[in-house]
Design a protein around this motif. Structure first.
Motif, PDB file in Angstrom:
ATOM      1  N   ALA A   1      63.078  54.927  40.804  1.00 39.40           N
ATOM      2  CA  ALA A   1      62.356  53.893  40.037  1.00 39.40           C
ATOM      3  C   ALA A   1      61.145  54.456  39.296  1.00 39.40           C
ATOM      4  O   ALA A   1      60.837  54.036  38.177  1.00 39.40           O
ATOM      5  CB  ALA A   1      61.918  52.761  40.968  1.00 39.40           C
ATOM      6  N   GLY A   2      60.460  55.444  39.909  1.00 42.05           N
ATOM      7  CA  GLY A   2      59.234  55.972  39.302  1.00 42.05           C
ATOM      8  C   GLY A   2      59.496  56.834  38.072  1.00 42.05           C
ATOM      9  O   GLY A   2      58.592  57.060  37.263  1.00 42.05           O
ATOM     10  N   SER A   3      60.720  57.313  37.906  1.00 41.47           N
ATOM     11  CA  SER A   3      60.976  58.274  36.829  1.00 41.47           C
ATOM     12  C   SER A   3      61.360  57.598  35.516  1.00 41.47           C
ATOM     13  O   SER A   3      61.365  58.236  34.465  1.00 41.47           O
ATOM     14  CB  SER A   3      62.091  59.229  37.248  1.00 41.47           C
ATOM     15  OG  SER A   3      63.315  58.516  37.279  1.00 41.47           O
ATOM     16  N   GLY A   4      61.732  56.338  35.547  1.00 41.15           N
ATOM     17  CA  GLY A   4      62.098  55.640  34.306  1.00 41.15           C
ATOM     18  C   GLY A   4      63.504  55.952  33.834  1.00 41.15           C
ATOM     19  O   GLY A   4      63.943  55.447  32.812  1.00 41.15           O
ATOM     20  N   GLN A   5      64.230  56.796  34.573  1.00 39.36           N
ATOM     21  CA  GLN A   5      65.626  57.063  34.197  1.00 39.36           C
ATOM     22  C   GLN A   5      66.449  57.435  35.423  1.00 39.36           C
ATOM     23  O   GLN A   5      65.887  57.891  36.423  1.00 39.36           O
ATOM     24  CB  GLN A   5      65.706  58.185  33.170  1.00 39.36           C
ATOM     25  CG  GLN A   5      65.012  59.444  33.625  1.00 39.36           C
ATOM     26  CD  GLN A   5      64.882  60.438  32.488  1.00 39.36           C
ATOM     27  OE1 GLN A   5      65.110  60.098  31.328  1.00 39.36           O
ATOM     28  NE2 GLN A   5      64.513  61.658  32.818  1.00 39.36           N
ATOM     29  N   ALA A   6      67.754  57.217  35.310  1.00 33.23           N
ATOM     30  CA  ALA A   6      68.636  57.548  36.437  1.00 33.23           C
ATOM     31  C   ALA A   6      70.064  57.691  35.939  1.00 33.23           C
ATOM     32  O   ALA A   6      70.426  57.176  34.870  1.00 33.23           O
ATOM     33  CB  ALA A   6      68.584  56.423  37.475  1.00 33.23           C
ATOM     34  N   GLU A   7      70.861  58.407  36.704  1.00 40.53           N
ATOM     35  CA  GLU A   7      72.305  58.469  36.465  1.00 40.53           C
ATOM     36  C   GLU A   7      72.889  57.624  37.587  1.00 40.53           C
ATOM     37  O   GLU A   7      72.967  58.064  38.733  1.00 40.53           O
ATOM     38  CB  GLU A   7      72.779  59.920  36.494  1.00 40.53           C
ATOM     39  CG  GLU A   7      74.180  60.099  35.951  1.00 40.53           C
ATOM     40  CD  GLU A   7      75.249  59.469  36.852  1.00 40.53           C
ATOM     41  OE1 GLU A   7      75.663  58.313  36.579  1.00 40.53           O
ATOM     42  OE2 GLU A   7      75.636  60.111  37.828  1.00 40.53           O
TER      43      GLU A   7
ATOM     44  N   THR B   1      82.473  58.603  34.633  1.00 42.12           N
ATOM     45  CA  THR B   1      81.970  59.894  35.123  1.00 42.12           C
ATOM     46  C   THR B   1      80.464  59.758  35.390  1.00 42.12           C
ATOM     47  O   THR B   1      79.996  60.131  36.458  1.00 42.12           O
ATOM     48  CB  THR B   1      82.218  61.030  34.110  1.00 42.12           C
ATOM     49  OG1 THR B   1      81.841  60.563  32.821  1.00 42.12           O
ATOM     50  CG2 THR B   1      83.663  61.452  34.071  1.00 42.12           C
ATOM     51  N   THR B   2      79.731  59.212  34.413  1.00 43.10           N
ATOM     52  CA  THR B   2      78.287  59.008  34.607  1.00 43.10           C
ATOM     53  C   THR B   2      77.863  57.699  33.948  1.00 43.10           C
ATOM     54  O   THR B   2      78.551  57.198  33.049  1.00 43.10           O
ATOM     55  CB  THR B   2      77.449  60.145  33.939  1.00 43.10           C
ATOM     56  OG1 THR B   2      77.772  60.181  32.550  1.00 43.10           O
ATOM     57  CG2 THR B   2      77.714  61.495  34.587  1.00 43.10           C
ATOM     58  N   LEU B   3      76.736  57.161  34.394  1.00 40.69           N
ATOM     59  CA  LEU B   3      76.175  55.944  33.788  1.00 40.69           C
ATOM     60  C   LEU B   3      74.655  56.149  33.652  1.00 40.69           C
ATOM     61  O   LEU B   3      73.879  55.704  34.498  1.00 40.69           O
ATOM     62  CB  LEU B   3      76.504  54.737  34.671  1.00 40.69           C
ATOM     63  CG  LEU B   3      76.084  53.355  34.149  1.00 40.69           C
ATOM     64  CD1 LEU B   3      76.697  53.045  32.792  1.00 40.69           C
ATOM     65  CD2 LEU B   3      76.479  52.260  35.149  1.00 40.69           C
ATOM     66  N   PRO B   4      74.251  56.869  32.594  1.00 39.69           N
ATOM     67  CA  PRO B   4      72.816  57.152  32.443  1.00 39.69           C
ATOM     68  C   PRO B   4      72.061  55.929  31.918  1.00 39.69           C
ATOM     69  O   PRO B   4      72.487  55.303  30.957  1.00 39.69           O
ATOM     70  CB  PRO B   4      72.761  58.289  31.405  1.00 39.69           C
ATOM     71  CG  PRO B   4      74.175  58.522  30.970  1.00 39.69           C
ATOM     72  CD  PRO B   4      75.045  57.438  31.499  1.00 39.69           C
ATOM     73  N   VAL B   5      70.945  55.594  32.570  1.00 43.47           N
ATOM     74  CA  VAL B   5      70.159  54.426  32.153  1.00 43.47           C
ATOM     75  C   VAL B   5      68.681  54.792  32.074  1.00 43.47           C
ATOM     76  O   VAL B   5      68.241  55.804  32.625  1.00 43.47           O
ATOM     77  CB  VAL B   5      70.307  53.248  33.146  1.00 43.47           C
ATOM     78  CG1 VAL B   5      71.714  52.689  33.142  1.00 43.47           C
ATOM     79  CG2 VAL B   5      69.876  53.645  34.550  1.00 43.47           C
TER      80      VAL B   5
END
Ligand code: HEM
Length: 422
Positions: free
Chosen positions: A151-157, A411-415
């Protein structure tokens, strides 16, 4: 409903093996991103039961019709589960890629008749005793911990960090492993490697370690039983041996993890790419539960399942199926069969007669679909609640599907989202 074993008018059965009559390779890359096109083309050309070629050009039948898949799954005396019946074993090499799914194992998956009732009965009763409120609470805690991790990074896969991780942790905990600790983390990692190997992983070695760890856990639970699935399987009056329990635990965890992860991923993708879904869910008109159900109709995780083996010569969908032939259950094609949806998927979200959990004796055992629903619903709701402005970090058309004709998953879901502390 028409009798699916009757000949379609005008159709003549192919002579001999299904490799005849323009069989299509299922393993090729051509349709892996767009399997719906493959199902449409096969249906147009071959009707409800199509001759296909598996890896290594091994012939099989793909059952595409809703009525035909229902018929096959509910007639286990004709279409049975023990793959040792297969009339193609002489052609199968030792390193055949589908061997892990098709090779006979002494687990619930391949047993039949009374033995299957015994094994499946123990699983159902052990799962039935799972308190679904407590399970939901545990899933929410796992979801929150996973979200705290990014949550702190502002992005995730989201596929690796969330959709795959949550059902794995929930299933392991339901079986009686502590939520945290090196043993749990190692088991989760080995399960991931054996079910979903990345480059550089050794899935066979990981699978071996999973077996050893579960055998040790079963032994531990024999000595000190607890309120968990393993202990209930051990104390069940059917009296399963430890080795049988280990086999069935692997089936339970694998069966729980892969489809639930892809159910979560496919639902999140729809929410993030389809305005109608996103607006509806945030506007409260279409609940997360309805969105999850619509995914089961239109993008079901277990898109094809191998399979059933004909016990004797039989007609199906105008085809002559020979004793020992292999049938692949085409759940995705069956769910989108124009015969049951003459006007498109109008009202699909309120209807749960899809075949995503299969049907008949070997269907996904009660109450596994309900537990899967708790996991998937909790995962989607927690994410939307914790990261309300979550959005896709790539263009929708850049998302890619796993190169598999069996599981339908990204394969991935980058948000990306506004970073938050917890
Ligand atoms: C808690 C989660 C789950 C558990 C514990 C679970 C467990 C199982 C087990 C033990 C089987 C083998 C049944 C047998 O051969 O008698 C099975 C089969 C199956 N499950 Fe599940 N499952 C879960 C979630 C799901 C989900 C989310 C889906 C798809 C949306 C799914 C679809 C299926 C299908 C298609 C089969 C094959 C049935 C057949 O051979 O006809 N399962 N499941």
């Amino acid at each position: 409903m028409s009798d699916p074993t009757a000949h379609a008018s005008g159709a003549t059965p192919p002579p001999g093996c299904p490799a005849h009559a323009g069989a299509v390779r299922l393993g090729g890359l051509q349709y892996q991103q767009t399997p719906a096109e493959l199902y449409r083309a096969l249906r147009r050309e071959h009707g409800a039961v199509a001759p296909v070629l598996l890896d290594g050009d091994i012939p099989a039948w793909l059952v595409l019709g809703y009525s035909e898949v229902s018929y096959v799954t509910t007639h286990d005396e004709l279409f049975a589960r023990d793959s040792r019946r297969w009339n193609q074993w002489d052609a199968i090499p030792a390193d055949w890629p589908l061997l892990p799914y098709v090779g006979y194992q002494p687990s619930v998956l391949f047993t039949e008749g009374l033995e299957h009732q015994r094994r499946a009965g123990v699983i159902s009763e052990a799962l039935e005793a799972v308190d679904q409120f407590e399970f939901g609470y545990n899933c929410r805690r796992i979801a929150d911990e996973l979200i705290d991790g990014f949550a702190g990074s502002g992005q995730a896969e989201l596929m690796a960090a969330y959709a795959h991780a949550l059902p794995m942790r929930a299933a392991v905990q339901m079986c009686g492993m502590p939520a945290h600790g090196t043993d749990t983390d190692d088991l989760v990692e080995d399960l991931r490697m054996s079910l979903d190997a990345a480059e550089g992983d050794d899935p066979v070695a990981a699978y071996g370690r999973v077996g050893q760890r579960l055998a040790a856990l079963v032994k531990e639970k024999r000595d000190t039983p607890g309120p968990d699935v393993i202990s209930r399987m051990l104390t069940h009056p059917a009296g399963l041996a430890d080795e049988e329990i280990v086999q069935d635990l692997i089936s339970i965890i694998a069966a729980a993890q892969q489809p639930t992860a892809n159910w979560i991923g496919n639902t999140l993708r729809r929410l993030l790419t389809d305005d109608r879904f996103a607006l509806n869910v945030s506007g409260g008109r279409l609940s997360v539960g309805q969105a999850l159900n619509e995914v089961l109709w239109l993008e079901t995780p277990t898109q094809n399942f191998i399979g059933r083996w004909a016990d004797r010569d039989v007609q199906l969908g105008g085809r002559h199926i020979k004793a020992g032939d292999c049938l692949v259950l085409g759940f995705a094609a069956a769910n989108t069969d124009p015969q049951i949806w003459p006007e498109g998927h109008v009202g699909a979200e309120g209807n749960s007669s899809h075949l995503s959990f299969s049907n008949g004796e070997h269907r996904c055992p009660y109450p596994a679909p309900q537990l899967a629903d708790v996991m998937a619903r909790t995962a989607v709701e927690a994410l939307l609640e914790r990261l309300p402005d979550v959005m896709l970090a790539v263009e929708p058309q850049e998302l890619t599907w796993r190169p598999s004709i069996w599981m339908r998953g990204l394969t991935t879901l980058p948000v990306s989202f506004t970073p938050s502390s917890h």
